[in-house]
Design an enzyme around this catalytic site. Sequence first.
Site, PDB file in Angstrom:
ATOM      1  N   TRP A  18       0.831  -1.207   0.000  1.00 49.56           N
ATOM      2  CA  TRP A  18       0.000   0.000   0.000  1.00 49.56           C
ATOM      3  C   TRP A  18       0.867   1.259   0.000  1.00 49.56           C
ATOM      4  CZ3 TRP A  18      -0.574   3.982   3.550  1.00 49.56           C
ATOM      5  CH2 TRP A  18      -1.727   4.767   3.443  1.00 49.56           C
ATOM      6  N   LYS A 110      -2.895  12.740  17.124  1.00 51.15           N
ATOM      7  CA  LYS A 110      -2.834  11.324  17.453  1.00 51.15           C
ATOM      8  C   LYS A 110      -4.248  10.773  17.649  1.00 51.15           C
ATOM      9  CE  LYS A 110       1.615  11.016  17.348  1.00 51.15           C
ATOM     10  NZ  LYS A 110       2.486  10.780  18.494  1.00 51.15           N
ATOM     11  N   ILE A 421      15.883  19.214  14.375  1.00 50.12           N
ATOM     12  CA  ILE A 421      15.439  18.259  15.393  1.00 50.12           C
ATOM     13  C   ILE A 421      16.326  17.029  15.459  1.00 50.12           C
ATOM     14  CG2 ILE A 421      13.493  16.845  16.161  1.00 50.12           C
ATOM     15  CD1 ILE A 421      13.202  19.909  16.471  1.00 50.12           C
ATOM     16  N   GLU A 474      21.725  11.312  11.599  1.00 51.08           N
ATOM     17  CA  GLU A 474      21.100  10.025  11.885  1.00 51.08           C
ATOM     18  C   GLU A 474      20.987   9.110  10.664  1.00 51.08           C
ATOM     19  OE1 GLU A 474      17.431  10.578  14.053  1.00 51.08           O
ATOM     20  OE2 GLU A 474      18.284  12.172  15.282  1.00 51.08           O
ATOM     21  N   TYR A 502       1.344   7.627   9.928  1.00 50.25           N
ATOM     22  CA  TYR A 502       0.461   8.599   9.278  1.00 50.25           C
ATOM     23  C   TYR A 502       0.682   8.484   7.776  1.00 50.25           C
ATOM     24  CZ  TYR A 502       4.605  11.548   8.611  1.00 50.25           C
ATOM     25  OH  TYR A 502       5.846  12.019   8.244  1.00 50.25           O
ATOM     26  N   ALA A 506       5.470   4.567   7.561  1.00 47.52           N
ATOM     27  CA  ALA A 506       5.390   3.324   8.303  1.00 47.52           C
ATOM     28  C   ALA A 506       6.567   3.221   9.257  1.00 47.52           C
ATOM     29  CB  ALA A 506       5.392   2.125   7.353  1.00 47.52           C
ATOM     30  N   GLU A 595       1.188  11.007  23.969  1.00 49.19           N
ATOM     31  CA  GLU A 595       0.289  10.020  23.376  1.00 49.19           C
ATOM     32  C   GLU A 595       0.080   8.806  24.281  1.00 49.19           C
ATOM     33  OE1 GLU A 595       2.557   6.908  20.462  1.00 49.19           O
ATOM     34  OE2 GLU A 595       2.315   8.945  19.768  1.00 49.19           O
ATOM     35  N   GLU A 655       6.491  20.278  18.132  1.00 55.18           N
ATOM     36  CA  GLU A 655       5.904  20.171  16.799  1.00 55.18           C
ATOM     37  C   GLU A 655       4.579  20.940  16.793  1.00 55.18           C
ATOM     38  OE1 GLU A 655       5.341  16.333  13.823  1.00 55.18           O
ATOM     39  OE2 GLU A 655       5.224  16.080  15.981  1.00 55.18           O
ATOM     40  N   HIS A 684       6.133  17.689   7.537  1.00 56.02           N
ATOM     41  CA  HIS A 684       5.349  16.578   7.001  1.00 56.02           C
ATOM     42  C   HIS A 684       4.820  16.870   5.605  1.00 56.02           C
ATOM     43  CE1 HIS A 684       5.277  16.036  11.389  1.00 56.02           C
ATOM     44  NE2 HIS A 684       5.341  14.759  11.090  1.00 56.02           N
TER      45      HIS A 684
END
EC number: 2.1.1.14
Length: 746
Positions: A18, A110, A421, A474, A502, A506, A595, A655, A684
């Site tokens: 997907w 969330k 970040i 990273e 989101y 994934a 969350e 954020e 995003h």
Amino acid sequence: MVIVSNLGYPRLGENREWKKLIESYWNGDISQEDLLVQAKALRKAFLIKQEELGVDLIPVGDFSLYDHILDLSFQFNIIPERFAEEDYDLDLYFALARGNKDHVASAMKKWFNTNYHYLLPEWTKEKPRLSHNRLLELYLEARDLIGDKAKPVITGPITYVALSSGVRDHTAAIKSLLPLYKQIIQELVDAGASYIQVDEPIFVTDEGHDYLEAAKKVYAYFAKEVPGAKLIFQTYFEGLVDAKVLSNLPVAAFGLDFVHGLEDNVAALEAGYFADKVVFAGIVNGRNVWGTDLRDSQQLLAKIQEHVKEVVIQPSCSLLHVPVTTQNETGLEPVLREGLAFADEKLQELRILADQSGLVEPSPSFSQKVAAFEALQAADFRHVVLEDLNSVAKERQLPFQDRYALQQEKLNLPILPTTTIGSFPQSAEVRRTRLAWKRQQISDQEYEDFIKSEIARWIKIQEDLDIDVLVHGEFERVDMVEFFGQKLAGFATTASGWVQSYGSRAVKPPIIYGDVQHIQPLTVNETVYAQSLTDRPVKGMLTGPITITNWSFERTDIPRQDLFNQIALAIKDEIKLLEDAGIPIIQVDEAALREGLPLRKANQKAYLDDSVVAFRLATSSVKDSTQIHTHMCYSNFAEIIDSIRDLDADVISIETSRSQGDIIEAFETATYPLGIGLGVYDIHSPRVPTLDEVVANIERPLKQLSIEQFWVNPDCGLKTRRKPETIAALEILVQATKKVRKRFGN
């Protein structure tokens, strides 16, 4: 005979088919027609698989091209005003989620206390209307394939409105949706749908009390206007807030969570509230990956049957929150692998429980599952060993103002220091090289040299951009939690354990199966190398104990407090190594602290207290001249501001860009005296912000926050972005910062 139902199935696919399909369309590699044809093929494959696994009622409408809440907003024409001139088509649908060159995307939040993000509906003055009955189309497609096993699923009107923004009158908004829901439901009934699942999870939260009268009116309306509809009033993640009232709703069945809401929902049954009701009982955990104790579930099922008219068994929530199957996890230790259950295995467990009903002797499949569960519990790695906490510092030596002065003297940073970040774009070359290394096609040294070359390239880019505090990027990390799971004792990482976070994003959460310990340096080599390349400070980048827990599949055989503290002590050991190596700033991200907050206020204080203790265990042993940063994602910060302050991090970055900085009121100087960076642009979305936008996003908080405490940064890591847009956006960020500095005489 016990019937097996499912609430929702993972969209990603066993091999992320997907995700790859959606991104192929975004990249222009396939046409819209190809996208829709292949998406249909995936939907059908998911339906057939669930039928083959023995599911009697299979969800329809859980599949989405991005997000199930966005699907409702789109078909109800609840479109933000800034998109009013756009053509109503699939590209508008994706623009709402990702933004475009002219407009920012809708905010993400969330989904209750999970790591799934939904697109926040933005109500305007436009009256909702039904553009098309998407659920009917999907039901007709499914009915032709699996017949009367097809069960339509839709988020209910009360939950949808409660989760929206821009709603001035919630009662009026709900009322405006009822004719649209009526049409959807009536057309489904006319097409032959039996049960229709209406998700109303708002009624497991404290906020649900505010909507009890609305529930009575809404479901009385449906009962009157669509009397042939067999609605399931479905909840999950907790027990009902007022079972006495809600059990009297005129619906055909109630869906209740007997995993996370076990105590409250069993009490409601024992009180007799559901004596003459059909209950869809969530008795297999839909949010974790451990195999079910079938004997315990068998006893629970028997207890439920004593108190209700009829029982249908199902997962506790949609299986969207777990990976697809354990079949590909051949690299795990056998006792661990056999003790796991992903989505397919959870449906198998339900089928086994249903088939066992009424049998005296356990079936071979039932006995096999029981044996696997017992072997896992008896494994050596299940025995807890926790270091003595009394010898570990739990608070910094100096108060913030005193140590911040020492840090500024050491770092010599300008007003409004700029930073990012942590992560930078992971290009196709980075991913290919990592895969080649994993497949042993290149040596460890070749891989290390490649990572160093990427670090050096991006240190130079950051210096050229004139960013004040740098990061190493990273590039060695697949994910901010999985990476640590690969290096800490007590964690296992999977081959294909992907879960949707989101959109097409994934993640592959590690599995915490045993005692957590720091057994090797985690980040020191890359961070120290990056610092050797520049005179500017480089941040050490770590993930905090609460986020590691919340973004992992955690063990459930010990108290969460012990798990938090085990991970905190491991992070403390890594911080010590970084500090000893001369790293002056160390960021310990707690992106997921909010969350994990329990849905009920009565349970929140204990969680927050435990979180503060764990963060302080990890960070309080440093020198006062070492600056501790943290980062958090989209949240309602006002309700946890006291705990955030109690973390005592020197700087927090948040954020906030999609919420347009609305949360800054929670961080007024009088309330939050520490350093703070509110994200000034949205990472995003692929769009590059304008200079005016970023200037405004810097200046707005300065009306309430001190310029001495304010940092300037993007609102999250940049791993998912591409290099050109990343550099362009950071150029704007630095230009805007310098422009604001001049206005303040710096």
